[in-house]
Every structure is written in C-alpha cells, then in structure tokens.
Scaffold this motif. Structure first.
Motif, PDB file in Angstrom:
ATOM      1  N   SER A   2       0.864  -1.143  -0.011  1.00 45.05           N
ATOM      2  CA  SER A   2      -0.094   0.065   0.015  1.00 45.05           C
ATOM      3  C   SER A   2       0.892   1.290  -0.119  1.00 45.05           C
ATOM      4  O   SER A   2       1.811   1.267   0.723  1.00 45.05           O
ATOM      5  N   CYS A   3       0.638   2.182  -0.706  1.00 42.06           N
ATOM      6  CA  CYS A   3       1.443   3.474  -1.271  1.00 42.06           C
ATOM      7  C   CYS A   3       0.490   4.624  -1.075  1.00 42.06           C
ATOM      8  O   CYS A   3      -0.596   4.585  -1.617  1.00 42.06           O
ATOM      9  N   VAL A   4       1.127   5.863  -0.894  1.00 44.28           N
ATOM     10  CA  VAL A   4       0.633   7.040  -1.015  1.00 44.28           C
ATOM     11  C   VAL A   4       1.435   7.866  -2.559  1.00 44.28           C
ATOM     12  O   VAL A   4       2.583   7.788  -2.521  1.00 44.28           O
ATOM     13  N   LEU A   5       0.546   8.038  -3.408  1.00 43.69           N
ATOM     14  CA  LEU A   5       1.106   8.591  -4.531  1.00 43.69           C
ATOM     15  C   LEU A   5       1.037   9.875  -4.664  1.00 43.69           C
ATOM     16  O   LEU A   5      -0.089  10.700  -4.427  1.00 43.69           O
ATOM     17  N   LEU A   6       2.103  10.747  -4.850  1.00 47.59           N
ATOM     18  CA  LEU A   6       2.069  12.238  -5.115  1.00 47.59           C
ATOM     19  C   LEU A   6       2.474  12.547  -6.357  1.00 47.59           C
ATOM     20  O   LEU A   6       3.482  11.918  -7.089  1.00 47.59           O
ATOM     21  N   SER A   7       1.916  13.336  -7.082  1.00 49.40           N
ATOM     22  CA  SER A   7       2.045  13.639  -8.386  1.00 49.40           C
ATOM     23  C   SER A   7       2.008  15.005  -8.893  1.00 49.40           C
ATOM     24  O   SER A   7       1.374  16.004  -8.214  1.00 49.40           O
ATOM     25  N   SER A   8       2.795  15.539  -9.885  1.00 48.31           N
ATOM     26  CA  SER A   8       2.716  16.970 -10.472  1.00 48.31           C
ATOM     27  C   SER A   8       3.341  16.923 -11.737  1.00 48.31           C
ATOM     28  O   SER A   8       4.091  15.623 -11.994  1.00 48.31           O
ATOM     29  N   LEU A   9       3.635  18.002 -12.207  1.00 50.07           N
ATOM     30  CA  LEU A   9       4.175  18.038 -13.605  1.00 50.07           C
ATOM     31  C   LEU A   9       5.781  18.104 -13.721  1.00 50.07           C
ATOM     32  O   LEU A   9       6.387  17.252 -14.431  1.00 50.07           O
ATOM     33  N   SER A  10       6.349  18.546 -12.426  1.00 45.49           N
ATOM     34  CA  SER A  10       7.728  18.608 -12.253  1.00 45.49           C
ATOM     35  C   SER A  10       8.144  18.330 -10.624  1.00 45.49           C
ATOM     36  O   SER A  10       7.402  18.722  -9.863  1.00 45.49           O
ATOM     37  N   TYR A  11       9.202  17.585 -10.680  1.00 39.38           N
ATOM     38  CA  TYR A  11       9.756  17.446  -9.293  1.00 39.38           C
ATOM     39  C   TYR A  11      11.381  17.358  -9.304  1.00 39.38           C
ATOM     40  O   TYR A  11      11.927  16.526  -9.653  1.00 39.38           O
ATOM     41  N   GLU A  12      11.906  18.672  -8.965  1.00 37.73           N
ATOM     42  CA  GLU A  12      13.376  18.505  -8.873  1.00 37.73           C
ATOM     43  C   GLU A  12      13.844  18.270  -7.445  1.00 37.73           C
ATOM     44  O   GLU A  12      14.932  18.116  -7.143  1.00 37.73           O
ATOM     45  N   GLY A  13      12.822  18.417  -6.638  1.00 41.23           N
ATOM     46  CA  GLY A  13      13.206  17.995  -5.106  1.00 41.23           C
ATOM     47  C   GLY A  13      13.745  19.505  -4.421  1.00 41.23           C
ATOM     48  O   GLY A  13      13.800  19.133  -2.994  1.00 41.23           O
ATOM     49  N   ASN A  14      13.749  20.401  -4.932  1.00 49.00           N
ATOM     50  CA  ASN A  14      14.448  21.472  -4.116  1.00 49.00           C
ATOM     51  C   ASN A  14      13.901  23.088  -4.558  1.00 49.00           C
ATOM     52  O   ASN A  14      14.581  23.920  -4.316  1.00 49.00           O
ATOM     53  N   LEU A  22       5.454  18.447  -2.541  1.00 50.31           N
ATOM     54  CA  LEU A  22       5.539  17.077  -2.588  1.00 50.31           C
ATOM     55  C   LEU A  22       6.754  16.584  -1.654  1.00 50.31           C
ATOM     56  O   LEU A  22       6.627  15.375  -1.274  1.00 50.31           O
ATOM     57  N   ARG A  23       7.819  17.436  -1.748  1.00 51.40           N
ATOM     58  CA  ARG A  23       8.927  16.705  -0.976  1.00 51.40           C
ATOM     59  C   ARG A  23       8.444  16.718   0.568  1.00 51.40           C
ATOM     60  O   ARG A  23       8.902  15.771   1.285  1.00 51.40           O
ATOM     61  N   TYR A  24       7.909  17.738   0.996  1.00 57.45           N
ATOM     62  CA  TYR A  24       7.656  17.642   2.738  1.00 57.45           C
ATOM     63  C   TYR A  24       6.401  16.959   2.907  1.00 57.45           C
ATOM     64  O   TYR A  24       6.442  16.036   4.144  1.00 57.45           O
ATOM     65  N   LEU A  25       5.489  16.844   1.946  1.00 55.16           N
ATOM     66  CA  LEU A  25       4.490  15.639   2.129  1.00 55.16           C
ATOM     67  C   LEU A  25       5.041  14.266   2.209  1.00 55.16           C
ATOM     68  O   LEU A  25       4.642  13.467   2.982  1.00 55.16           O
ATOM     69  N   ALA A  26       5.834  14.042   1.139  1.00 58.57           N
ATOM     70  CA  ALA A  26       6.645  12.474   1.224  1.00 58.57           C
ATOM     71  C   ALA A  26       7.218  12.481   2.680  1.00 58.57           C
ATOM     72  O   ALA A  26       7.216  11.083   2.967  1.00 58.57           O
ATOM     73  N   LYS A  27       8.325  13.610   3.080  1.00 58.34           N
ATOM     74  CA  LYS A  27       8.945  13.327   4.432  1.00 58.34           C
ATOM     75  C   LYS A  27       7.805  13.112   5.319  1.00 58.34           C
ATOM     76  O   LYS A  27       8.293  12.169   6.319  1.00 58.34           O
ATOM     77  N   TYR A  29       4.838  11.430   5.333  1.00 54.84           N
ATOM     78  CA  TYR A  29       4.464  10.239   4.979  1.00 54.84           C
ATOM     79  C   TYR A  29       5.419   9.271   5.401  1.00 54.84           C
ATOM     80  O   TYR A  29       4.997   8.342   6.056  1.00 54.84           O
ATOM     81  N   LYS A  30       6.820   9.478   5.047  1.00 51.52           N
ATOM     82  CA  LYS A  30       7.543   8.504   5.478  1.00 51.52           C
ATOM     83  C   LYS A  30       7.811   8.582   6.806  1.00 51.52           C
ATOM     84  O   LYS A  30       8.031   7.396   7.308  1.00 51.52           O
ATOM     85  N   LEU A 380       1.318  27.951  13.432  1.00 51.02           N
ATOM     86  CA  LEU A 380      -0.074  27.332  12.823  1.00 51.02           C
ATOM     87  C   LEU A 380       0.043  26.664  11.710  1.00 51.02           C
ATOM     88  O   LEU A 380      -0.907  26.023  11.289  1.00 51.02           O
ATOM     89  N   PHE A 381       1.148  26.546  10.987  1.00 51.21           N
ATOM     90  CA  PHE A 381       1.370  25.818   9.661  1.00 51.21           C
ATOM     91  C   PHE A 381       2.349  25.005  10.033  1.00 51.21           C
ATOM     92  O   PHE A 381       3.681  25.135   9.760  1.00 51.21           O
ATOM     93  N   GLU A 382       1.966  23.583   9.506  1.00 45.93           N
ATOM     94  CA  GLU A 382       2.935  22.460   9.729  1.00 45.93           C
ATOM     95  C   GLU A 382       2.467  21.349   8.488  1.00 45.93           C
ATOM     96  O   GLU A 382       1.496  21.284   8.394  1.00 45.93           O
ATOM     97  N   TRP A 383       3.565  20.907   7.869  1.00 45.65           N
ATOM     98  CA  TRP A 383       3.169  19.816   6.793  1.00 45.65           C
ATOM     99  C   TRP A 383       2.460  18.818   7.453  1.00 45.65           C
ATOM    100  O   TRP A 383       1.856  18.090   6.838  1.00 45.65           O
ATOM    101  N   ASP A 384       2.850  18.232   8.698  1.00 44.45           N
ATOM    102  CA  ASP A 384       2.108  17.061   9.347  1.00 44.45           C
ATOM    103  C   ASP A 384       0.599  17.359   9.324  1.00 44.45           C
ATOM    104  O   ASP A 384      -0.150  16.421   9.223  1.00 44.45           O
TER     105      ASP A 384
END
Length: 392
Positions: A2-14, A22-27, A29-30, A380-384
């Motif tokens: 079972s996985c979480v799929l994150l998608s967008s047109l581009s992802y350079e990671g930084n 995408l990077r922070y949501l991935a972090k 979820y990991k 008030l703003f947290e990725w979690d």
C-alpha cells in the motif's frame, strides 16, 4: 504494498512551492511509515530513468520533452501523454495506491483515469486568474488558446477528483468562478480549504550577531533596514510597488530574490526612480533561507497570490510582513490576521510612502513585538497537519 502517490508536472526536489509541497508531504508520510511514490516528468539535469529510488522514495518519471527544439516538442506533445500513461500503467500494475494526491491540473486528468476514487487534487492556482494578462508578462499570440486549455484541465481536475483542497478563500472563490464558466451547477461543495506547512528546520530566526554575519557574507549593508521580496518576476508579484518603499527612505535597502520575464523591467524602473544603489537583485536562488535571516521585513507586494508560501517562510524566520490590504486578491489576511503585519491600504504611491517612513529598525520595541507576533503565527502551519488532513 500500500502506497501514497504524490504527483505533479515537475519535481526537482528543491525548487518551487509545488515541488516543495511534494517533498515535505513525502517526508511526513515516510515518518508515518507510509510507502511513497512520486510521479512527475523527467528531471532536466539527469539521464531519463522511468523508475528510480531517492531517499527511500520511489520516483516514477515520464518524458516531458523529446528534443531541444521547442517546435519539435510541440509537434511531439502527444508522446508526452503516451509516456505519462505508460508510467501510470506501471504504478497501477505494481503498487496498491491507498491515496493519490495531485498538484497539477494536467497530470491530474490522467491520474483520475487510473485512481479517481482515491485521488485528491490540491490546487496550486487557477489559470483564468493566474495567467491573465494583468498578472503575467506574456505577449504570445497563443496565450488565449493556452489559457483556455489550462482552464479546461482546471475544471476537469475539480470535476473528476474525489476531493479538492485549496489554500485560501480567494482560491475557493476562483474555483467557483471556474465551475460557473463550464457548468450550470450553482452549488459546488467539493472544494475545501486547508493550509500548507513550512520547514522550520530550514526557515528559522537568528539573533542579531548571526544576522550581521549573514549580511556580511551576502554583501548586504549592515546599517540599513533590509526589506525582502521573493518570487518569480511577473506583473502579479508587484515588485515595482516594493521599489516605491525606498524612494523617500534612504535608510532602507531591498533584496529581490527571483528571476522571470519582468526582471529587466524592474531593474530599469529602479534606475528611473534613482534607487538602484538601494536594491540587490539576486536572481534565481535555491537557498533563500539566508536572505530571510539577513532581512528585517518581508514585503508581500503581490496584487494576486493564491496563498503565498513565501509569507510562511518569512514569518518562520521571524520577519514582520508588509502587505496591501485592499484592491488586491491575496490571502495575506487569512494567514496573518492583524498579527505581525503592517498593512498598506492600497497599491498606490502615497500609501506606500506613508508606510515606508514609519518602518522601525530592529532595536525598536514595536519592531520586536511585530517580530514575535509573526513568529507566533508561523506555528499554525505544519506539513504534518496537511498530510493528515489529505489522508483523512
């Protein structure tokens, strides 16, 4: 698996707000022991690999370009769609997708063909506003056609996804505008408002001694009130308004971090109003944290902004925000309320100059109070929080 799929047109990671999300949501979820897949177009700086693993995250890529020639790429655009579908087939065949979270309207259309029941669209903006002539510097004869195509994909993402999230009230209003253009439905309750996070391990305040060291390193003046703008140089960002803050206040210095089609126009405007020696143009920059830490105030000069991730980064570094209150479409008041912010009534010179002359230096008690208010708002703003809400 079972996985979480994150998608967008581009992802350079930084780079960029969407890529960062995408990077922070991935972090996040990991950290919650979820398996994560990121679907995006191929990296511009690496050899194409369909499937790879980076930082224990599976990256599935599709080809976005097939030539260095732009016209050839336009002709071969159908191959981009085919390649994207191939990548989605690979994901569908090899993984069980528990939740899909998409941040690009074009990619979202095809993700919905495979994972509609579990797909969440987190809208980055809406083209009928974001790409309008008043907000962008685009003179292409195909602009109107491209905008219509983008609007169709915007609508499809809203209509087909299982749920939709936006980051502000004005984005929700824009979603309703868009639906009214393509549908007779009067009520569209699918869209919900949430808020993104900010990485407080990267964006954090520093003391005055450390601030002065950073200014010295970046060759910034140590005896000025330093103002900061961050973003792509397009009309919507209103950087020409930010320049006006310097005109009647020689004790200020402005940093503009960003590149784009308006950059030369902004530089020329600075020369015209005789403040070039008060402005540092940094250009595109991947490590903006030091510029926040070197500054005294952050200027949200935009006349249009779906949310403003840069505000979150600024207040996490303890910077008070200067922003317009009226005659703009932004989310500044939603983020800040009346805490840690100085409002300019309207984007006109007389109001801008009035606020400019009232700016306090870092030793002033009023400034310190604003700084603490801004920092308090950042909590008030947290990725979690966002990660949990999108899974719920």
């Amino acid at each position: 698996m079972s996985c979480v799929l994150l998608s967008s047109l581009s992802y350079e990671g930084n780079y960029g707000g969407v890529e960062n999300s995408l990077r922070y949501l991935a972090k996040s979820y990991k950290n919650k022991s979820k398996n994560v897949i990121i679907l995006s177009s191929s990296s511009t700086s690496k050899k194409f690999e369909r499937v790879s693993v980076e930082d224990d995250i599976t990256l599935v890529r599709f080809r976005r370009t097939f030539s260095i020639n732009k016209m050839v790429n336009i002709i071969l655009f159908p191959l981009v769609i085919i390649d994207l579908i191939i990548s989605l087939f690979i994901i569908k065949r090899n993984y069980v997708i528990e939740k899909s979270i998409c941040r690009n309207q074009f990619v979202c259309f095809f993700v919905n063909l495979f994972f509609r029941r579990v797909n969440v669209y987190v809208a980055p903006g809406f083209s009928h506003r974001q790409s309008s002539k008043t907000n962008m510097t685009l003179n292409s004869p195909t602009l109107a056609i491209r905008q219509k195509v983008h609007m169709l994909f915007d609508f499809a993402a809203l209509r087909l996804s299982a749920s939709v999230y936006v980051f502000s009230e004005n984005m929700k209003e824009q979603s309703e505008e868009l639906v009214s253009m393509f549908s007779f439905r009067k009520n569209f309750t699918k869209v919900k408002i949430t808020k993104p996070g900010v990485d407080k391990m990267v964006f954090y305040p520093v003391d005055l001694e450390e601030r002065d060291k950073i200014r010295s390193k970046l060759e910034l003046p140590s005896d000025k009130i330093v103002l900061l703008c961050v973003g792509r140089c397009v009309k919507a960002k209103g950087f020409d308004y930010a320049l006006q803050l310097l005109v009647k206040n020689k004790s200020t210095h402005l940093i503009i971090v960003g590149d784009g089609p308006e950059l030369e126009t902004i530089k020329n405007h600075a020369k015209t109003i005789n403040i070039s020696d008060q402005v540092t143009f940094v250009g595109a920059c991947f490590n903006t944290a030091e510029y926040y830490q070197a500054s005294d105030y952050f200027i949200m000069s935009s006349v249009y902004e779906p949310l403003g991730q840069t505000i979150l980064e600024a207040i996490s570094c303890g910077l008070p925000v200067i922003a317009f209150r009226n005659n703009v479409m932004t989310a500044t008041y939603e983020i800040m309320g009346d805490m840690g912010v100085i409002y300019i009534d309207k984007p006109v010179d007389i109001d801008i100059h009035k606020v400019s002359l009232c700016l306090s230096n870092c030793n002033d008690i009023k400034y310190q109070d604003l700084k603490m208010q801004a920092l308090a708002r950042s909590y008030l703003f947290e990725w979690d929080y966002l990660a949990d809400e999108l899974l719920s």
